[in-house]
Write an enzyme that holds these catalytic residues in place. Structure first.
Site, PDB file in Angstrom:
ATOM      1  N   VAL A 110     -11.025   3.042  -3.639  1.00 26.61           N
ATOM      2  CA  VAL A 110     -10.704   2.530  -4.975  1.00 26.61           C
ATOM      3  C   VAL A 110     -11.718   1.441  -5.300  1.00 26.61           C
ATOM      4  CG1 VAL A 110      -8.970   1.435  -6.440  1.00 26.61           C
ATOM      5  CG2 VAL A 110      -8.240   3.040  -4.640  1.00 26.61           C
TER       6      VAL A 110
ATOM      7  N   HIS B 266     -10.365  -5.228  -3.401  1.00 23.74           N
ATOM      8  CA  HIS B 266      -9.030  -5.503  -2.864  1.00 23.74           C
ATOM      9  C   HIS B 266      -9.153  -5.876  -1.397  1.00 23.74           C
ATOM     10  CE1 HIS B 266      -9.949  -1.224  -2.483  1.00 23.74           C
ATOM     11  NE2 HIS B 266      -9.240  -1.222  -1.357  1.00 23.74           N
ATOM     12  N   ILE B 267      -8.211  -6.698  -0.957  1.00 25.84           N
ATOM     13  CA  ILE B 267      -8.168  -7.120   0.444  1.00 25.84           C
ATOM     14  C   ILE B 267      -6.915  -6.532   1.067  1.00 25.84           C
ATOM     15  CG2 ILE B 267      -8.136  -9.086   2.034  1.00 25.84           C
ATOM     16  CD1 ILE B 267      -9.267 -10.810  -0.288  1.00 25.84           C
ATOM     17  N   HIS B 268      -7.096  -5.787   2.158  1.00 31.16           N
ATOM     18  CA  HIS B 268      -5.944  -5.256   2.886  1.00 31.16           C
ATOM     19  C   HIS B 268      -5.383  -6.355   3.784  1.00 31.16           C
ATOM     20  CE1 HIS B 268      -6.893  -0.846   2.246  1.00 31.16           C
ATOM     21  NE2 HIS B 268      -8.100  -1.365   2.031  1.00 31.16           N
TER      22      HIS B 268
ATOM     23  N   ASP C   4       0.852  -1.190   0.000  1.00 30.38           N
ATOM     24  CA  ASP C   4       0.000   0.000   0.000  1.00 30.38           C
ATOM     25  C   ASP C   4       0.889   1.242   0.000  1.00 30.38           C
ATOM     26  OD1 ASP C   4      -3.218   0.503   0.960  1.00 30.38           O
ATOM     27  OD2 ASP C   4      -1.834   2.198   1.079  1.00 30.38           O
TER      28      ASP C   4
HETATM   29  P1  5GP Z   1      -9.718   1.422   0.223  1.00 27.64           P
HETATM   30  O1  5GP Z   1      -9.821   2.691   1.008  1.00 27.64           O
HETATM   31  O2  5GP Z   1     -10.402   1.549  -1.131  1.00 27.64           O
HETATM   32  O3  5GP Z   1     -10.165   0.206   0.968  1.00 27.64           O
HETATM   33  O4  5GP Z   1      -8.185   1.179  -0.048  1.00 27.64           O
HETATM   34  C1  5GP Z   1      -7.485   1.770  -1.077  1.00 27.64           C
HETATM   35  C2  5GP Z   1      -6.039   1.687  -0.707  1.00 27.64           C
HETATM   36  O5  5GP Z   1      -5.273   1.897  -1.870  1.00 27.64           O
HETATM   37  C3  5GP Z   1      -5.598   2.743   0.322  1.00 27.64           C
HETATM   38  O6  5GP Z   1      -5.072   2.103   1.482  1.00 27.64           O
HETATM   39  C4  5GP Z   1      -4.555   3.557  -0.426  1.00 27.64           C
HETATM   40  O7  5GP Z   1      -3.473   3.966   0.387  1.00 27.64           O
HETATM   41  C5  5GP Z   1      -4.125   2.597  -1.531  1.00 27.64           C
HETATM   42  N1  5GP Z   1      -3.655   3.259  -2.741  1.00 27.64           N
HETATM   43  C6  5GP Z   1      -4.264   4.293  -3.386  1.00 27.64           C
HETATM   44  N2  5GP Z   1      -3.557   4.649  -4.478  1.00 27.64           N
HETATM   45  C7  5GP Z   1      -2.489   3.807  -4.531  1.00 27.64           C
HETATM   46  C8  5GP Z   1      -1.395   3.674  -5.435  1.00 27.64           C
HETATM   47  O8  5GP Z   1      -1.248   4.405  -6.416  1.00 27.64           O
HETATM   48  N3  5GP Z   1      -0.488   2.701  -5.178  1.00 27.64           N
HETATM   49  C9  5GP Z   1      -0.622   1.844  -4.107  1.00 27.64           C
HETATM   50  N4  5GP Z   1       0.329   0.931  -3.950  1.00 27.64           N
HETATM   51  N5  5GP Z   1      -1.646   1.946  -3.223  1.00 27.64           N
HETATM   52  C10 5GP Z   1      -2.561   2.918  -3.440  1.00 27.64           C
END
Ligand code: 5GP
Length: 114
Positions: A95, A99-101, A30
């Site tokens: 996003v 996706h799975i964190h 991330d």
């Molecule tokens: P969400 O909030 O949708 O569950 O998680 C999206 C994640 O994508 C966030 O933790 C954010 O930091 C990560 N993220 C957003 N843009 C990018 C990027 O360009 N590259 C990477 N590696 N992670 C990203």
């Protein structure tokens, strides 16, 4: 349709630290880690969010869990990690490509239920 940032990473249009890749998914670091280890497991199939998966995605979703099990073993964090899926804007999803964190190295007890 405009590509999400994750689709651009999968298509190598945007650079990222890739830890694992196969025909079904990619695992990246991330960009704004919320824990010492913060990875994202992203299916190559552009599913917008978990609530949009179909019964036909069963094998793919199982595969993602196996990849999580294997990569956490490789990183020696198999005994202490959390996974989270944010589903929908109100739940913090930013996003819209499933996706799975994977989070490790930080104790989230009391934050997550259980
Ligand atoms: P969400 O909030 O949708 O569950 O998680 C999206 C994640 O994508 C966030 O933790 C954010 O930091 C990560 N993220 C957003 N843009 C990018 C990027 O360009 N590259 C990477 N590696 N992670 C990203």
């Amino acid at each position: 349709m405009t590509k999400t940032i994750f689709q651009k990473i999968i298509d190598r249009e945007v650079p990222s630290k890739i830890l694992f890749e196969d025909d079904k998914c990619i695992v990246i670091e991330d960009i704004a880690p919320k824990a010492p280890i913060h990875l994202l497991v992203i299916p190559k199939k552009p599913i917008k969010k978990l609530s949009e998966v179909k019964p036909g995605d069963k094998n793919l979703l199982g595969h993602l869990m196996i990849v999580i099990s294997e990569i956490t073993k490789e990183l020696n964090i198999e005994d202490a990690f959390n996974i989270i899926i944010n589903n929908g804007k109100e739940a913090g999803q930013t996003v819209f490509h499933l996706h799975i964190h994977i989070l490790a190295g930080k104790n989230f007890s009391g934050f997550f239920p259980g």
